[in-house]
Write an enzyme that holds these catalytic residues in place. Structure first.
Site, mmCIF file in Angstrom:
data_model
loop_
_atom_site.group_PDB
_atom_site.id
_atom_site.type_symbol
_atom_site.label_atom_id
_atom_site.label_comp_id
_atom_site.label_asym_id
_atom_site.label_seq_id
_atom_site.Cartn_x
_atom_site.Cartn_y
_atom_site.Cartn_z
ATOM 1 N N GLU A 49 0.914 -1.137 -0.008
ATOM 2 C CA GLU A 49 -0.013 0.251 0.127
ATOM 3 C C GLU A 49 1.029 1.136 -0.054
ATOM 4 O OE1 GLU A 49 -2.678 0.048 3.270
ATOM 5 O OE2 GLU A 49 -3.705 -1.780 2.767
ATOM 6 N N ASP A 60 -5.434 9.128 10.054
ATOM 7 C CA ASP A 60 -3.954 8.542 10.461
ATOM 8 C C ASP A 60 -3.511 9.213 11.626
ATOM 9 O OD1 ASP A 60 -3.442 6.753 8.047
ATOM 10 O OD2 ASP A 60 -3.566 8.725 6.705
ATOM 11 N N TYR A 175 -10.286 -4.655 4.104
ATOM 12 C CA TYR A 175 -9.318 -4.062 4.809
ATOM 13 C C TYR A 175 -10.273 -3.840 6.171
ATOM 14 C CZ TYR A 175 -5.557 -1.113 6.628
ATOM 15 O OH TYR A 175 -4.691 -0.470 7.614
#
Length: 269
Positions: A49, A60, A175
């Protein structure tokens, strides 16, 4: 068969999970990032990724936020990210590359142009965290029509009523974000991961990859016994953040990747 499908089919035959590694494109600089990228498959990465640098990476944690700042500060852009994929493909035509990030840079680039250029560069999949399933026509459908998998994130708060909507038209793999929060944070218990994987498999035949908070070979091995893939990002990005020189960043990231890969590869022996 796409590179992603071929990768997971091969690993299923080998009875092992995939190691999916994440790094921000251009972190700490273009040349160093490209050297690391080229070295990851040899260090055990099965799927890579690449974060698309962005000024506001809201999903994040601090480590990857800093990586975005470093990359952008050194002139990284979405066009340069695609160039990096093209240079990687000159020596590797089998390792899947998944771009991960946010919609704003893609929208600015132009969706149709981006999908065309990404496919030509050798991109296999896309994870865009801020485009919900209700807006598949914005990016998901054009990406898949252009031959790029659109990979969805699911979380502990995605209930059974919501899951079919989230997974609708998803492709490549699922995911699973194992904790509620940002990248690099707390970790989920193995019981929670096992239960989540079983639930996702009731809704989809796609491979299930687990990420967020996986930092050690032991933890990766434990997750690899339960899922089809293990995603490791912040643990690698931290090595870049701590490195004094580009050479140290390259060596430390690849050493960490090899160590975690050994855990993943030995998990089901």
């Amino acid at each position: 068969m796409s590179r992603i499908q071929a990768c997971f089919a091969k690993l299923k035959q080998e009875n092992r999970a995939a190691l999916v590694t994440f790094l921000t494109a251009g972190d700490p600089d273009y040349a160093t990032a490209l050297t690391i990228l080229r070295g990851l498959p040899g260090a055990g990465a099965d799927v890579i990724e690449m974060g698309m640098p962005f000024t506001d990476p809201m999903a994040d944690g601090p480590a990857i936020q800093l990586a975005n700042q470093r990359a952008l500060g050194n002139g990284m852009s979405l066009r340069k990210t695609l160039q990096m994929v093209r240079e990687f493909r000159e020596g590797n035509d089998h390792t899947p590359i998944v771009l991960m990030g946010y919609y704003n840079p893609i929208h600015h680039y132009g969706v149709d142009a981006f999908i065309r250029d990404a496919k030509q560069a050798g991109v296999d999949g896309m994870i865009v965290v801020d485009v919900p399933a209700e807006h598949n026509e914005e990016l998901c459908e054009p990406a898949q029509a252009g031959g790029i998998d659109f990979i969805r994130l699911t979380t502990p708060t995605t209930d059974d009523q919501r899951l079919p909507t989230v997974l609708k038209d998803s492709s490549g793999f699922i995911y699973y974000v194992s904790v509620a929060g940002v990248t690099g944070g707390a970790t989920a218990s193995l019981d929670q991961v096992s239960e989540a994987v079983a639930r996702l498999r009731r809704h989809s035949d796609l491979p299930v990859c687990i990420g967020f908070g996986i930092r050690t070979a032991e933890h990766a091995a434990n997750v690899a016994r339960l899922a089809d893939g293990v995603v490791v990002g912040s643990a690698l990005v931290d090595k870049i953040n701590a490195a004094v020189t580009p050479e140290q960043a390259i060596a430390d990231v690849l050493a960490q990747c090899r160590e975690i890969s050994e855990g993943v590869r030995g998990a089901r022996l």
